[in-house]
Design a protein around this motif. Structure first.
Motif, mmCIF file in Angstrom:
data_model
loop_
_atom_site.group_PDB
_atom_site.id
_atom_site.type_symbol
_atom_site.label_atom_id
_atom_site.label_comp_id
_atom_site.label_asym_id
_atom_site.label_seq_id
_atom_site.Cartn_x
_atom_site.Cartn_y
_atom_site.Cartn_z
ATOM 1 N N LEU A 48 21.392 8.957 -8.669
ATOM 2 C CA LEU A 48 21.742 8.862 -7.249
ATOM 3 C C LEU A 48 21.807 7.400 -6.838
ATOM 4 N N GLU A 49 20.912 6.601 -7.391
ATOM 5 C CA GLU A 49 20.877 5.155 -7.124
ATOM 6 C C GLU A 49 20.158 4.493 -8.277
ATOM 7 N N HIS A 50 20.393 3.195 -8.433
ATOM 8 C CA HIS A 50 19.622 2.440 -9.414
ATOM 9 C C HIS A 50 19.630 0.969 -9.041
ATOM 10 N N VAL A 101 10.139 11.494 -9.125
ATOM 11 C CA VAL A 101 9.659 10.638 -10.218
ATOM 12 C C VAL A 101 10.866 9.869 -10.771
ATOM 13 N N SER A 102 10.825 8.553 -10.622
ATOM 14 C CA SER A 102 11.953 7.711 -11.030
ATOM 15 C C SER A 102 11.995 7.498 -12.538
ATOM 16 N N HIS A 103 13.149 7.053 -12.998
ATOM 17 C CA HIS A 103 13.277 6.590 -14.381
ATOM 18 C C HIS A 103 13.168 5.070 -14.373
ATOM 19 N N HIS A 124 4.053 9.250 -13.277
ATOM 20 C CA HIS A 124 4.312 8.062 -12.450
ATOM 21 C C HIS A 124 5.782 7.653 -12.549
ATOM 22 N N TYR A 125 6.291 7.681 -13.733
ATOM 23 C CA TYR A 125 7.708 7.390 -14.014
ATOM 24 C C TYR A 125 8.119 8.183 -15.249
ATOM 25 N N HIS A 126 9.436 8.304 -15.435
ATOM 26 C CA HIS A 126 9.960 8.682 -16.737
ATOM 27 C C HIS A 126 10.285 7.347 -17.397
ATOM 28 N N GLY A 178 0.801 -1.225 0.000
ATOM 29 C CA GLY A 178 0.000 0.000 0.000
ATOM 30 C C GLY A 178 0.835 1.277 0.000
ATOM 31 N N LYS A 179 2.094 1.138 -0.364
ATOM 32 C CA LYS A 179 3.019 2.276 -0.289
ATOM 33 C C LYS A 179 2.559 3.491 -1.103
ATOM 34 N N THR A 180 2.180 3.266 -2.343
ATOM 35 C CA THR A 180 1.837 4.399 -3.213
ATOM 36 C C THR A 180 0.615 5.151 -2.685
ATOM 37 N N PHE A 235 15.038 -2.004 -15.031
ATOM 38 C CA PHE A 235 15.871 -1.043 -14.305
ATOM 39 C C PHE A 235 15.010 0.093 -13.764
ATOM 40 N N TYR A 236 15.373 0.532 -12.557
ATOM 41 C CA TYR A 236 14.732 1.692 -11.933
ATOM 42 C C TYR A 236 15.839 2.565 -11.366
ATOM 43 N N GLY A 237 15.664 3.884 -11.424
ATOM 44 C CA GLY A 237 16.695 4.739 -10.847
ATOM 45 C C GLY A 237 16.189 6.140 -10.557
ATOM 46 N N THR A 238 16.940 6.837 -9.693
ATOM 47 C CA THR A 238 16.589 8.198 -9.271
ATOM 48 C C THR A 238 17.604 9.178 -9.828
ATOM 49 N N ALA A 239 17.120 10.189 -10.573
ATOM 50 C CA ALA A 239 18.016 11.206 -11.126
ATOM 51 C C ALA A 239 18.459 12.146 -10.005
ATOM 52 N N LEU A 292 11.769 9.332 -1.828
ATOM 53 C CA LEU A 292 12.145 8.371 -2.856
ATOM 54 C C LEU A 292 11.385 7.084 -2.582
ATOM 55 N N GLU A 293 10.509 6.703 -3.472
ATOM 56 C CA GLU A 293 9.795 5.420 -3.341
ATOM 57 C C GLU A 293 10.620 4.381 -4.076
ATOM 58 N N ILE A 294 11.536 3.757 -3.359
ATOM 59 C CA ILE A 294 12.498 2.872 -4.029
ATOM 60 C C ILE A 294 12.627 1.559 -3.268
ATOM 61 N N ASP A 295 13.291 0.583 -3.887
ATOM 62 C CA ASP A 295 13.427 -0.727 -3.234
ATOM 63 C C ASP A 295 14.641 -0.731 -2.285
ATOM 64 N N TRP A 296 14.825 -1.855 -1.592
ATOM 65 C CA TRP A 296 15.881 -1.919 -0.565
ATOM 66 C C TRP A 296 17.285 -1.801 -1.153
ATOM 67 N N THR A 347 12.891 1.348 -17.088
ATOM 68 C CA THR A 347 12.825 0.732 -18.422
ATOM 69 C C THR A 347 11.574 -0.144 -18.529
ATOM 70 N N ARG A 348 10.767 -0.206 -17.458
ATOM 71 C CA ARG A 348 9.539 -1.027 -17.482
ATOM 72 C C ARG A 348 8.517 -0.442 -18.460
ATOM 73 N N THR A 349 7.672 -1.324 -19.011
ATOM 74 C CA THR A 349 6.572 -0.882 -19.890
ATOM 75 C C THR A 349 5.510 -0.203 -19.030
ATOM 76 N N PRO A 350 4.966 0.943 -19.464
ATOM 77 C CA PRO A 350 3.931 1.605 -18.659
ATOM 78 C C PRO A 350 2.674 0.746 -18.528
ATOM 79 N N ARG A 351 2.036 0.755 -17.335
ATOM 80 C CA ARG A 351 0.721 0.128 -17.178
ATOM 81 C C ARG A 351 -0.316 1.073 -17.789
ATOM 82 N N ALA A 352 -1.515 0.528 -18.031
ATOM 83 C CA ALA A 352 -2.550 1.310 -18.734
ATOM 84 C C ALA A 352 -2.824 2.649 -18.055
HETATM 85 P P1 5GP Z 1 6.535 -0.963 -9.922
HETATM 86 O O1 5GP Z 1 7.066 -1.537 -11.193
HETATM 87 O O2 5GP Z 1 5.496 -1.838 -9.293
HETATM 88 O O3 5GP Z 1 6.077 0.462 -10.086
HETATM 89 O O4 5GP Z 1 7.761 -0.899 -8.893
HETATM 90 C C1 5GP Z 1 8.466 -2.058 -8.603
HETATM 91 C C2 5GP Z 1 9.503 -1.783 -7.536
HETATM 92 O O5 5GP Z 1 10.484 -0.867 -8.003
HETATM 93 C C3 5GP Z 1 8.939 -1.175 -6.247
HETATM 94 O O6 5GP Z 1 9.498 -1.866 -5.142
HETATM 95 C C4 5GP Z 1 9.462 0.230 -6.269
HETATM 96 O O7 5GP Z 1 9.664 0.748 -4.979
HETATM 97 C C5 5GP Z 1 10.784 0.059 -6.986
HETATM 98 N N1 5GP Z 1 11.251 1.318 -7.553
HETATM 99 C C6 5GP Z 1 10.522 2.275 -8.178
HETATM 100 N N2 5GP Z 1 11.302 3.305 -8.539
HETATM 101 C C7 5GP Z 1 12.555 2.999 -8.118
HETATM 102 C C8 5GP Z 1 13.812 3.676 -8.192
HETATM 103 O O8 5GP Z 1 13.962 4.778 -8.705
HETATM 104 N N3 5GP Z 1 14.877 3.026 -7.652
HETATM 105 C C9 5GP Z 1 14.790 1.807 -7.072
HETATM 106 N N4 5GP Z 1 15.897 1.284 -6.543
HETATM 107 N N5 5GP Z 1 13.631 1.146 -6.978
HETATM 108 C C10 5GP Z 1 12.528 1.730 -7.494
#
Ligand code: 5GP
Length: 216
Positions: free
Chosen positions: A76-78, A41-43, A57-59, A22-24, A85-89, A105-109, A45-50
């Motif tokens: 800053l991290e990826h 807003v993270s970057h 939501h993302y770049h 329930g994070k979002t 791939f997910y990352g923060t500019a 930053l809503e990011i993973d561990w 490479t995932r395909t956007p959901r509908a």
């Molecule tokens: P979703 O694809 O469901 O939006 O996100 C999947 C996972 O990627 C979630 O755990 C989310 O927190 C993580 N995530 C989203 N953006 C980033 C980011 O910029 N960096 C990292 N490390 N994880 C991210």
């Protein structure tokens, strides 16, 4: 903030949770109750959901663009999560912090570890679901993913939860409104720290201490 309140640099927050905790929704509700906070807003490479909008939501970028950003030191991290791939500019986060805005930053561990190393005074929060059954119900309730994706996310969610001890705060999302209040408390308490109050409330403190000669 009034015109003569000195600017306090914003605080960086990391919020992590297993998929389905329930994070979002919690973070969206938090933004309604706390001022001067924004979500980065993270970057990806995932395909956007509908329902997802590029830039909101993302770049959404290609793998080539993403790898170029890593190479140029723009992130800053990826991390790689669920094969994407997910990352923060870095630049956009820095700009908002300099403007006195707290940034989430809503990011993973994996990303959280990198941010802690780069920004030691970042505050990190882990959100736990109330139970395994509820987690499964929430993952199915989304109706956005195939069964094999759900099964994999359940396994990954369990593994993600094992990292909660690496975080400064743990919020259990059993009651949604209570969890939002818990999150808001963390933000409020940090703004009341003496190092911040000394800047935010400088005129009050100056006025109060004007006649004081100090004491041992
Ligand atoms: P979703 O694809 O469901 O939006 O996100 C999947 C996972 O990627 C979630 O755990 C989310 O927190 C993580 N995530 C989203 N953006 C980033 C980011 O910029 N960096 C990292 N490390 N994880 C991210």
């Amino acid at each position: 903030m009034t015109a003569n309140t000195p600017a306090v640099r914003g605080t960086l927050y990391i919020v992590s949770a297993p998929s389905g905790a329930g994070k979002t929704s919690l973070v969206a509700a938090l933004l309604e109750s706390v001022t001067a906070v924004e979500v980065s807003v993270s970057h990806t490479t995932r395909t956007p959901r509908a329902s997802e909008v590029d830039g909101q939501h993302y770049h959404f970028v290609s793998a080539e663009t993403f790898l170029g950003m890593i190479e140029d030191g723009q992130l800053l991290e990826h991390a790689k999560v669920f094969d994407n791939f997910y990352g923060t500019a870095l630049a956009s986060v820095d700009e908002r912090l300099d403007a006195g805005v707290d940034v989430i930053l809503e990011i993973d561990w994996q990303g959280a570890r990198q941010v802690r190393a780069a920004v030691p005074d970042a505050h990190s929060i882990f959100i736990l679901p109330p139970s395994r059954d509820e987690l499964e119900r929430r993952l199915r309730g989304r109706g956005q993913d195939e069964e094999d994706v759900i099964q994999r996310r359940l396994r990954d969610a369990e593994s993600d939860c094992t990292h909660f001890r690496e975080y400064d705060y743990t919020v259990v999302n059993a009651d949604f409104d209570q969890a939002v209040r818990d999150l808001a408390c963390i933000f409020r308490a940090n703004r009341l720290r003496t190092v911040e109050q000394e800047i935010r409330s400088a005129s009050t403190i100056g006025n109060l201490l004007a006649g004081a000669h100090g004491s041992a």
